[in-house]
Design an enzyme around this catalytic site. Structure first.
Site, PDB file in Angstrom:
ATOM      1  CB  CYS A  24      25.834  41.176 -28.098  1.00 48.67           C
ATOM      2  SG  CYS A  24      24.484  40.884 -29.225  1.00 48.67           S
ATOM      3  CB  CYS A  54      21.140  29.450 -31.033  1.00 47.71           C
ATOM      4  SG  CYS A  54      21.081  28.955 -32.757  1.00 47.71           S
ATOM      5  CB  SER A  55      23.348  32.270 -26.767  1.00 44.14           C
ATOM      6  OG  SER A  55      23.171  33.295 -27.716  1.00 44.14           O
ATOM      7  CB  ILE A  78      15.248  34.661 -25.796  1.00 38.31           C
ATOM      8  CG1 ILE A  78      15.328  34.589 -27.325  1.00 38.31           C
ATOM      9  CG2 ILE A  78      14.517  35.891 -25.302  1.00 38.31           C
ATOM     10  CD1 ILE A  78      15.757  35.845 -28.014  1.00 38.31           C
ATOM     11  CE  LYS A  88      23.330  25.963 -26.729  1.00 38.35           C
ATOM     12  NZ  LYS A  88      22.210  26.217 -25.825  1.00 38.35           N
ATOM     13  CG  HIS A 136      23.505  36.377 -25.288  1.00 38.38           C
ATOM     14  ND1 HIS A 136      24.291  37.358 -24.714  1.00 38.38           N
ATOM     15  CD2 HIS A 136      23.542  36.594 -26.634  1.00 38.38           C
ATOM     16  CE1 HIS A 136      24.766  38.146 -25.675  1.00 38.38           C
ATOM     17  NE2 HIS A 136      24.324  37.707 -26.837  1.00 38.38           N
TER      18      HIS A 136
END
Lengths: 348, 384, 130
Positions: free
Chosen positions: B83, B206-207, B209, B328, B332
């Site tokens: 990442c 969670c960030s 998809i 977030k 991402h």
């Protein structure tokens, strides 16, 4: 004299009660419990199979004898639920213990008597002087078809025995086998669940062979039922071992110590071997023990052991069978059980 | 070494871009950056992409994208550090311009993540962890950060609410970013009631998809000074590694690679944490932002949880963190994230961040992290 | 996708916890390494990891990778073994409410996952309550 130098048991923590299974199929739980003398059975988790249970039982056996695994010359797993159709279970076990590569390994199959078959072969390899130590495991994650009577008993567990000549904790006094061709229970290639002959599995199958082997071995050594402190028979349900014991002239108290089936279920290849581990957990030096297995198809192996002084040193070095049976239990509902046992058809 | 400036930036709306392929997303974004910079030729390009192979089954994208951008035969290289791929692409572009080997370099990052199933995306992201000794045991990325979160909570008393506040703050910022994938506000309650993904982390920790790309154009500072906009130069660059397996680290709650990369960037720029006016950090999970600001020295070790609670990292706070909405809220697309962070810093420093504009920032920092912290790239930017 | 060769190569670690120890500084590596990350020494001796330890941190995976769907939800933790080595693995046979940092656990041999309906079965270590 040759005999057992180490033994170990393994039982998964999951249980399902007879009532829970009966509820799903509309069966009368009280009559099943009375008729089969079963209360609950063990169920493997999705991450447990014959191989993993064999490794754990064998590690417990190793803990009781503290030998170098490299000195184990033969490793046999007896099971009717080897995870691979083709590829041995025993190689995983031998590798996990560190017994490879100088070791003879084979998977055995003979319905519920595959475990004692391994014991028979290993004992005789030790006797012949071909190997110093040999490991035999009886293990199964048995499956009964949903709704079938077998579903109430088909359970999971493993028992492992290391045989050798030195530092023996239970000497083998005699062995005997009794075999005929009797199609009382079978599973064809590619079939998921076994089939059986109903009441034909009783008199001409279980009783004939267990009685034949028990009488045969006692005749061979000139012993009678009262000469034994303990006896354990194959335990397809709670009732059969007591009935066959009575037929042979054994008393209830000789049978009870190794009688695990009411809380464990039928662990197939692990059944009478696990009964033997429960007996060894409590037997005193000098005690004499008879074990008679039964495998459909059909045959029985019988062994007579005499416990030695060394047992007192070995017994507490690994978990005892009754502790494994009674501690850290987790009760499943039928849905979870069906998921764990891959009885639910999913999208592929 | 020559001074290097960012003269153009390009980013399109991020999200689930069903109609657009990887190459289309890239070209649209890169063209915006070229137009913003006022150039139509580049000397070379870098593309950060974590896993185009697993996400769209396409490797060799450096040449593919150079061709579709009409720039072949310029040299083009794909860069991968999970990442942190975008951040590393920037560092390599920066080094190339600084060294004098090239004048105009396009630095981009891209990930097209929605062409695969959830399972496949989970798998692709999971390859940033140690496959044999972490992935083999069924750990996922949310799971790895959950391990960090629980350890941080145990060691420093960080609370579940403090984690939630990081997401709340970043969504508040994201609600002011029209390019964000999820430009809406959320509440602590909605975080705490969202579905558990890997205890103690929930879905809103969670960030997401995301499909998206980001591109910037780098050039020598003299060139930038000829343009009619505030000059933003790169004054610090740090890159560091750590074991990618979380269990191999001395302290599970401490991001050593971020600390090391930060230390190098600070030293190069001759700056201290207190000099930083705005900060974009890799909040792939709420706990990550907490650990990152500790490792960068913005707050004391163990005090990261208090930062959002005390609102010091809010837009109006002492040190605004993730004014873009962070990973977030903004989304991402893993390989693109490091470059998008740069765009936010540049826009803020140029005073062009719209509704989320921080008051007159002069020095900004971007921290981009790969895996569970196994690699980190940090850059410091200053407005002339 | 776990191919047979890739699985087979790790058997000494997965089945028997074989590690190596730097002869100079004593640091233990699992899996074994060729150069010590602490002192750059290249001489090692073989060792095996301790089979007991305590939970340092844990999570419960509720959104699993595909091969783990039948096991979810399941706990994964980092365990500090009694020899100081930290190891990541599933923690099984433990009710989630009994799972705590500091809990004593031991290694047990389990099936980790199956490679689809027809591929290889992948075994290894998990943790169970001691």
């Amino acid at each position: 004299m040759e005999g057992i130098v180490g033994y170990g048991a393994y039982i998964p923590r999951n249980r399902i009660k007879v009532e829970e299974i009966a509820k799903v199929w509309g069966a009368d739980a009280p009559s099943y419990k009375r008729g089969l003398m079963l209360e609950e059975k063990s169920v493997p988790s999705p991450d447990q199979d014959t191989i993993t249970m064999s490794v754990e039982a064998a590690k417990n056996a190793l803990m009781r004898c503290l030998i170098n695994p490299k000195e184990i010359g033969a490793v046999y797993i007896g099971s009717e639920s080897h995870p691979y159709a083709v590829k041995p279970s025993g190689t995983v076990l031998a590798e996990a213990l560190g017994a490879t590569p100088e070791v003879h390994t084979a998977d055995l199959e003979f319905a519920c008597k595959a475990g004692t078959e391994g014991m028979y072969v290993v004992l005789n390899l030790v006797k012949s002087g071909d190997i110093k130590y040999g490991l035999a495991v009886g293990a199964d994650t048995s499956q009964g078809a949903p709704g079938d009577a077998l579903e109430y008993s088909a359970a999971a567990g493993a028992a492992a025995f290391i045989f050798g000549r030195e530092n023996v904790i239970a000497t083998t006094l005699e062995t005997y086998s009794y075999t005929t061709d009797t199609p009382d229970f079978w599973r064809r290639e590619y079939q998921y669940y076994p089939q059986h002959g109903g009441r034909f599995t009783g008199d001409p199958a279980y009783f004939k062979h267990v009685v034949g082997a028990a009488k045969g071995i006692m005749d061979k050594v000139g012993m009678k039922p009262s000469d034994f402190d303990y006896v354990t028979f194959h335990q397809p349900n709670g009732k059969f071992p007591f009935r066959v014991g009575k037929m042979l002239g054994f008393e209830k108290k000789q049978i009870e110590t190794g009688w695990l089936v009411n809380k464990l279920g039928n662990t197939y290849s692990g059944s009478s071997p696990l009964g033997l581990t429960a007996i060894l957990d409590v037997a005193k030096p000098g005690d004499k023990v008879l074990i008679v297995s039964y495998g459909s198809g059909a045959g029985s192996d019988a062994f007579i052991f005499e416990v030695t002084e060394r047992m007192d040193k070995a017994r507490d070095l690994a978990p005892k069978t009754r502790e494994l049976l009674d501690n850290n239990k987790c009760y499943l509902e039928y849905g979870e059980y069906a998921k764990y046992r891959q009885k639910i058809k999913k999208a592929t | 070494m020559r001074d290097v400036a960012v003269i153009g930036v390009g980013m399109t709306k991020w999200g689930e871009l069903w109609e657009k392929s990887l190459r289309t997303i890239f070209v649209e974004t890169a063209l915006l950056a070229l137009d913003d910079a006022g150039v139509d030729r580049i000397d070379s390009m870098y593309v950060g992409s974590m896993s185009s192979g697993l996400f769209v089954g396409q490797e060799h994208i450096a040449s593919l994208l150079a061709d579709y951008l009409g720039q072949a035969p310029v040299p083009s290289a794909r860069v991968e550090t999970a990442c942190a791929s975008g951040g590393l692409a920037l560092r390599l572009g920066f080094m190339e311009v600084a060294s004098g080997m090239s004048d105009v370099v396009l630095v981009s990052g891209i990930e097209k993540m929605t062409d695969v199933s959830g399972y496949e995306a989970t798998y692709a992201l999971g390859t940033a962890a140690d496959q044999e000794y972490e992935g083999y045991h069924g750990i996922t990325f949310p799971g790895l950060y959950a391990l960090i979160a629980r350890a941080h909570m145990e060691k420093y008393g960080t609370t579940r609410e403090q984690l939630a506040l990081v997401a709340v703050k970043n969504h508040l910022n994201g609600s002011k970013n029209p390019l964000a994938q999820y430009p809406f506000k959320i509440t602590v309650d909605s975080v705490l009631n969202s579905v558990l993904v890997a205890d103690p982390l929930r879905l809103l920790d969670c960030s997401p998809i995301t499909d998206g790309a980001a591109a910037v154009i780098l050039c020598p500072i003299e060139m930038a000074r000829k343009m009619n906009k505030p000059v933003v130069k790169i004054t610090g660059s740090g890159h560091a590694t750590d074991s990618i397996a979380l269990s191999s680290r001395k302290d599970i709650t401490w991001l050593e690679a971020t600390y090391q990369a930060g230390k190098r960037a600070y030293a190069m720029a001759n700056k201290k944490p207190k000099d930083i006016d705005i900060l974009e950090v890799h909040d792939c999970f709420t706990i990550a932002e907490i650990c990152v600001i500790e490792a960068l020295g913005i707050v004391e070790k163990g005090k990261g949880g208090k930062a959002a609670e005390d609102e010091i990292t809010y837009l109006e706070g002492k040190i605004p963190v993730n004014t873009s909405g962070g990973l977030k809220a903004k989304g991402h697309p893993v390989g693109a994230t490091g470059v998008a962070q740069v765009i936010e810093i540049v826009k803020q420093l140029q005073g062009e961040a719209g509704k989320r504009q921080v008051k007159n920032p002069r020095i900004g920092m971007a921290q981009n992290m790969g895996g569970s912290g196994g690699s980190t790239v940090v850059h410091i930017f200053e407005r002339e | 996708m776990t191919t047979p060769s890739r699985y087979w190569r790790e058997i000494p670690q997965r089945y028997r916890l074989e590690a190596n120890k730097c002869k100079k500084c004593g640091f233990v590596f699992f899996p074994p390494r060729l150069i010590c990350s602490q002192c750059q020494n290249r001489k090692f001796e073989e060792t095996k990891l301790a089979e007991k330890g305590k939970v340092l941190t844990f999570t419960i995976i509720r959104v699993p990778p595909q091969q783990f769907v039948d096991q979810a939800p399941y706990a994964v933790g980092i365990v500090e073994l009694d020899d100081g080595v930290k190891l990541t693995g599933q923690i099984v046979d433990c009710d989630f409410e009994d799972l705590k940092i500091g809990k004593r656990v031991k290694i047990e041999f389990r099936k980790i996952f199956a490679e689809g309906e027809a591929g290889i079965l992948c075994y290894g270590y998990k943790f169970v309550p001691e």
